[in-house]
Design an enzyme around this catalytic site. Structure first.
Site, PDB file in Angstrom:
ATOM      1  CG  HIS A 197      -0.257   0.112   2.533  1.00 56.04           C
ATOM      2  ND1 HIS A 197       0.075   1.309   3.120  1.00 56.04           N
ATOM      3  CD2 HIS A 197       0.166  -0.856   3.392  1.00 56.04           C
ATOM      4  CE1 HIS A 197       0.659   1.101   4.292  1.00 56.04           C
ATOM      5  NE2 HIS A 197       0.734  -0.217   4.470  1.00 56.04           N
ATOM      6  CB  CYS A 200       2.279  -3.299   5.153  1.00 58.48           C
ATOM      7  SG  CYS A 200       0.740  -3.841   5.924  1.00 58.48           S
TER       8      CYS A 200
END
Length: 423
Positions: free
Chosen positions: A348, A367
């Site tokens: 992301h 992430c």
């Protein structure tokens, strides 16, 4: 009557008449009649020649016919049968003559079930499956010559508590990456796994593949190599009527055809802290990234994109973090999100506060944080079924069940559900 029989000369002296002549005459009459019937039936030496006066073949003699027997009809399943498999045919069979009427009616709806009659009209069988948890009435009529017989029977099918269905993780007509894994989720535990595997077919875009059970309710299929790009894959789970075990029966079939796109993968290296994107083997972009920090390291290995969203809410509570915890962060909506694991690893766009450390340090909770242009590219160009491989984080792989980490399992071990890799 006696004049029609052939006469023979007496072979001995004639006995004198006795009292009771009437009884003797009746006995003789019966004997003559018996002789006449015997000669006609046997056709032996004592029979009259064909066409002789008084013979059955004589011109003008009435034709002799045997009465047709009333037909016997057998219905399968038998009357009062219970827990009948709705996929099994209902068969109505007459042993003689022909069936003139057969109806199969559902009690709850009054709907009749279609069937087909054989060429000799002696057998009728259903041409469509029955409903679960239903009571059916079979009514039939059969005729043989002038004899007719009608009948009625009742049976019930498997109840709702013993039916099971299946869902797939791919949708009809959609396009996926060539690394997409096909997953079958059963509503009830499966104990007869061989029967289920035989009921599942996967055609197109691969040479060979294998199944792997992750639980009694979760089955996956993957090809040995990635699907052929820009092709079609047809998946069929024909489990209607299949015995799954423990009395459970499949209640419907599922068929899905999906397409594959180009071969797309991203390679994330923690040593260089970069993500490099490839399409059909050609590099199409390179961006700096930040990965999980030492207390929340990113897992390694091949991870397939599960789903994507332009915006996705991130909450520290999903990681069991509460305000006051050093790793707590306020809720925010992440941008251009591609999910890698169900437990919470994503590609992301990094928060603006992390942009200065992209390519330099790891500050995420596992992430892959990217600059806006990089996250936008992965979101716009990549799709579910494409690959993101992470290396050099010095942390094990994610459990294959926590996403589609199936490509981390060597193909020769894929069908062995007990084989364990580096996770």
């Amino acid at each position: 009557m006696t004049s029609s029989l052939p006469t023979r000369p007496p072979t001995g002296p004639v006995a004198p008449a006795r009292r009771g002549g009437a009884r003797t005459a009746l006995t003789c009459l019966g004997l003559v009649a018996l002789l006449g019937l015997t000669g006609c039936a046997s056709g032996g030496d004592d029979a009259a020649p064909a066409g002789a006066s008084g013979s059955p073949a004589a011109e003008g003699a009435p034709a002799r016919s045997s009465a047709a027997a009333a037909p016997t009809v057998k219905v399968t399943p038998g009357t009062d049968a219970t827990a009948v498999n709705p996929a099994d045919p209902v068969v109505v069979r007459a042993d003689a003559g022909e069936l003139t009427r057969v109806t199969l009616t559902a009690s709850s709806t009054g709907k009749t079930t279609g069937g087909e009659l054989s060429e000799d009209k002696r057998e009728w069988r259903t041409s469509e499956p029955l409903e679960f948890h239903e009571t059916y009435t079979v009514e039939h009529t059969a005729r043989n010559g002038d004899e007719e017989r009608s009948g009625r029977s009742v049976f019930s099918t498997v109840d709702a508590a013993h039916e099971a269905d299946v869902s797939l993780n791919v949708q009809d007509g959609q396009t996926y990456g060539v690394w997409q894994v096909v997953e079958f989720e059963f509503s009830e535990p499966v104990t007869d796994k061989d029967a289920v595997e035989k009921a599942v077919t996967v055609d197109g875009a691969h040479e060979k593949g294998q199944f792997r059970w992750y639980s009694d309710q979760k089955l996956r299929f993957r090809p040995e190599k990635p699907w052929t790009p820009d092709s079609t894959v047809k998946v069929s789970a024909n489990i209607l009527g299949t015995h799954l075990g423990n009395g459970m029966i499949g209640n419907g079939n599922k068929t899905v055809s999906f397409k594959t796109g180009p071969e797309q993968r991203a390679y994330v290296d923690d040593t260089t802290k970069t993500l490099v994107a490839y399409v059909d083997g050609k590099e199409t972009g390179r961006w700096p990234v930040t990965l999980g920090d030492p207390e929340w390291p990113s897992t390694t290995g091949k991870k397939v994109i599960l789903e994507q969203a332009a915006s996705y809410p991130f909450k520290a509570s999903s990681l069991n973090l509460k305000p006051g915890d050093p790793h707590y962060y306020p809720p925010f909506d992440a941008t251009n999100v591609s999910r890698l694991t169900w437990s919470g690893e994503f590609v992301h766009q990094a928060l603006p506060s992390a942009w200065p450390v992209l390519g330099v340090a790891n500050v995420s909770h596992g992430c892959v944080g990217m600059p806006p242009e990089g996250a936008s590219y992965i979101y716009d160009v990549f799709r579910p079924g494409d690959m993101v491989e992470v290396v050099n984080t010095n942390y094990p792989q994610a459990d294959p069940a926590d996403g589609y980490g199936d490509w981390n399992i060597p193909f020769e071990h894929y069908a062995d559900e007990n084989w364990h890799g580096n996770w």
